[in-house]
Design a protein around this motif. Sequence first.
Motif, PDB file in Angstrom:
ATOM      1  N   ASP A 150      -8.561   3.980  -3.005  1.00  0.00           N
ATOM      2  CA  ASP A 150      -8.180   2.613  -2.633  1.00  0.00           C
ATOM      3  C   ASP A 150      -8.597   1.700  -3.783  1.00  0.00           C
ATOM      4  O   ASP A 150      -9.593   0.993  -3.702  1.00  0.00           O
ATOM      5  CB  ASP A 150      -8.845   2.231  -1.304  1.00  0.00           C
ATOM      6  CG  ASP A 150      -8.301   3.092  -0.177  1.00  0.00           C
ATOM      7  OD1 ASP A 150      -7.077   3.146  -0.022  1.00  0.00           O
ATOM      8  OD2 ASP A 150      -9.104   3.740   0.522  1.00  0.00           O
TER       9      ASP A 150
ATOM     10  N   HIS B 220      -9.960  10.427  -2.077  1.00  0.00           N
ATOM     11  CA  HIS B 220     -10.249  10.941  -0.733  1.00  0.00           C
ATOM     12  C   HIS B 220      -8.937  11.298  -0.038  1.00  0.00           C
ATOM     13  O   HIS B 220      -7.866  10.827  -0.415  1.00  0.00           O
ATOM     14  CB  HIS B 220     -11.095   9.954   0.085  1.00  0.00           C
ATOM     15  CG  HIS B 220     -10.556   8.574   0.171  1.00  0.00           C
ATOM     16  ND1 HIS B 220     -10.849   7.587  -0.745  1.00  0.00           N
ATOM     17  CD2 HIS B 220      -9.740   7.990   1.080  1.00  0.00           C
ATOM     18  CE1 HIS B 220     -10.248   6.475  -0.410  1.00  0.00           C
ATOM     19  NE2 HIS B 220      -9.552   6.681   0.707  1.00  0.00           N
TER      20      HIS B 220
ATOM     21  N   HIS C 241      -5.891  10.090  -2.609  1.00  0.00           N
ATOM     22  CA  HIS C 241      -5.688   8.775  -3.209  1.00  0.00           C
ATOM     23  C   HIS C 241      -7.051   8.088  -3.354  1.00  0.00           C
ATOM     24  O   HIS C 241      -8.043   8.559  -2.801  1.00  0.00           O
ATOM     25  CB  HIS C 241      -4.783   7.900  -2.323  1.00  0.00           C
ATOM     26  CG  HIS C 241      -5.453   7.505  -1.038  1.00  0.00           C
ATOM     27  ND1 HIS C 241      -5.573   8.366   0.028  1.00  0.00           N
ATOM     28  CD2 HIS C 241      -6.086   6.362  -0.666  1.00  0.00           C
ATOM     29  CE1 HIS C 241      -6.227   7.769   1.003  1.00  0.00           C
ATOM     30  NE2 HIS C 241      -6.565   6.549   0.608  1.00  0.00           N
TER      31      HIS C 241
ATOM     32  N   ARG D 293     -10.779  -4.274   5.062  1.00  0.00           N
ATOM     33  CA  ARG D 293     -10.721  -4.482   3.620  1.00  0.00           C
ATOM     34  C   ARG D 293     -10.717  -5.967   3.288  1.00  0.00           C
ATOM     35  O   ARG D 293     -10.421  -6.791   4.146  1.00  0.00           O
ATOM     36  CB  ARG D 293      -9.403  -3.909   3.061  1.00  0.00           C
ATOM     37  CG  ARG D 293      -9.225  -2.434   3.309  1.00  0.00           C
ATOM     38  CD  ARG D 293      -7.764  -2.028   3.337  1.00  0.00           C
ATOM     39  NE  ARG D 293      -7.668  -0.626   3.734  1.00  0.00           N
ATOM     40  CZ  ARG D 293      -7.347   0.370   2.910  1.00  0.00           C
ATOM     41  NH1 ARG D 293      -6.999   0.110   1.659  1.00  0.00           N
ATOM     42  NH2 ARG D 293      -7.329   1.613   3.325  1.00  0.00           N
TER      43      ARG D 293
ATOM     44  N   TYR E 280       0.868  -1.166   0.000  1.00  0.00           N
ATOM     45  CA  TYR E 280       0.000   0.000   0.000  1.00  0.00           C
ATOM     46  C   TYR E 280       0.901   1.210   0.000  1.00  0.00           C
ATOM     47  O   TYR E 280       1.829   1.290   0.803  1.00  0.00           O
ATOM     48  CB  TYR E 280      -0.868  -0.042   1.262  1.00  0.00           C
ATOM     49  CG  TYR E 280      -1.760   1.141   1.494  1.00  0.00           C
ATOM     50  CD1 TYR E 280      -3.014   1.204   0.903  1.00  0.00           C
ATOM     51  CD2 TYR E 280      -1.358   2.185   2.307  1.00  0.00           C
ATOM     52  CE1 TYR E 280      -3.841   2.283   1.123  1.00  0.00           C
ATOM     53  CE2 TYR E 280      -2.184   3.270   2.531  1.00  0.00           C
ATOM     54  CZ  TYR E 280      -3.423   3.306   1.938  1.00  0.00           C
ATOM     55  OH  TYR E 280      -4.247   4.382   2.171  1.00  0.00           O
TER      56      TYR E 280
HETATM   57 MN   LIG Z   1      -8.117   5.401   1.571  1.00  0.00          MN
END
Ligand SMILES: [Mn+2]
Length: 207
Positions: free
Chosen positions: A128, A183, A126, A201, A73
Motif C-alpha cells: 500500500d 503483503h 502488493h 487509511r 486503488y
Molecule cells: Mn494492502
Amino acid sequence: MQMNMFDVPDGEVILSDAKLHYTEQLFSSSKTEQLFSVLHGLNWHEAYITLYGETHKIPRLQCFYGDELSYVYSNTRFKTEKWQAPLLQLKKTAEQYVSETMGESVNFNCMLGNLYRNGQDCMGWHADDEPELGFEPIIASYSFGISRDFKMKHKYNSLTHTFSLNNGSLLIMAGKTQEFWYHSLPKRARVTQPRINLTFRTLLKHR
Ligand SMILES: [Mn+2]
Ligand SMILES: O=C(O)CCC(=O)C(=O)O
C-alpha cells in the motif's frame, strides 16, 4: 508485553524494515459477532480490474467509506460512501490504538473494506505505497469472521512472515512496512466461511 484472553501475546511484531503491531482480540466475543453482522450489511460490491488490456473481476467484494474524497486503488476508482456510526467508532478505536502502541497521532479519513466470501476469494501481492498515502503510511486493518493467513515478503531479500489474522483482531502497519514489504491474502481451498477486513487509511490528496 500484554497477554489477551487466549494467552497469545499482543504487541509489536519484530520484523526488520517494518513497524507492525498486532492485537489478537479487541472486543468481547458477542461484540465481535455483532460487529460482523453489522459490517456484513455495508455496501459491498464487485469491482473489475484491467491489466494488459484484459478486464478481470476482483476476487472479493469491496467497499469504500470516508470523508469527501475518492481513491484510485488497483486501477479502480472508488466512490466514497458516507461514514456510518459503527465505522466511525472503529475508526476512533483504531486511532487510539495507534496512539497508545506507537505513540503516533493519526486521523484516518477513509476505510477500504474487503469481503472474502470464502477461501477462493483472495488478494495478490502488493504494497500500500500509492503516493496518495504519503510517506510511511499508517494503516489499521481489522479482521472479522474466519481466520485467514496474511503473508508478507520482503521486497529486497528472502525474508517472509505469515500471520493468522483472527476474528476481532487489529493489525497496524506503519513506518517502512510498505516501502520494504509486500503483503497478500492467499486462497485457502478448505475455507468456506467469510472474512471481513477493514483497512483504515489516511489519504493526503482530496480530489
Ligand atoms: Mn494492502
Ligand atoms: O485482507 C487483508 O487483511 C489485507 C487487505 C489489504 O491488504 C488491502 O486492503 O490493501
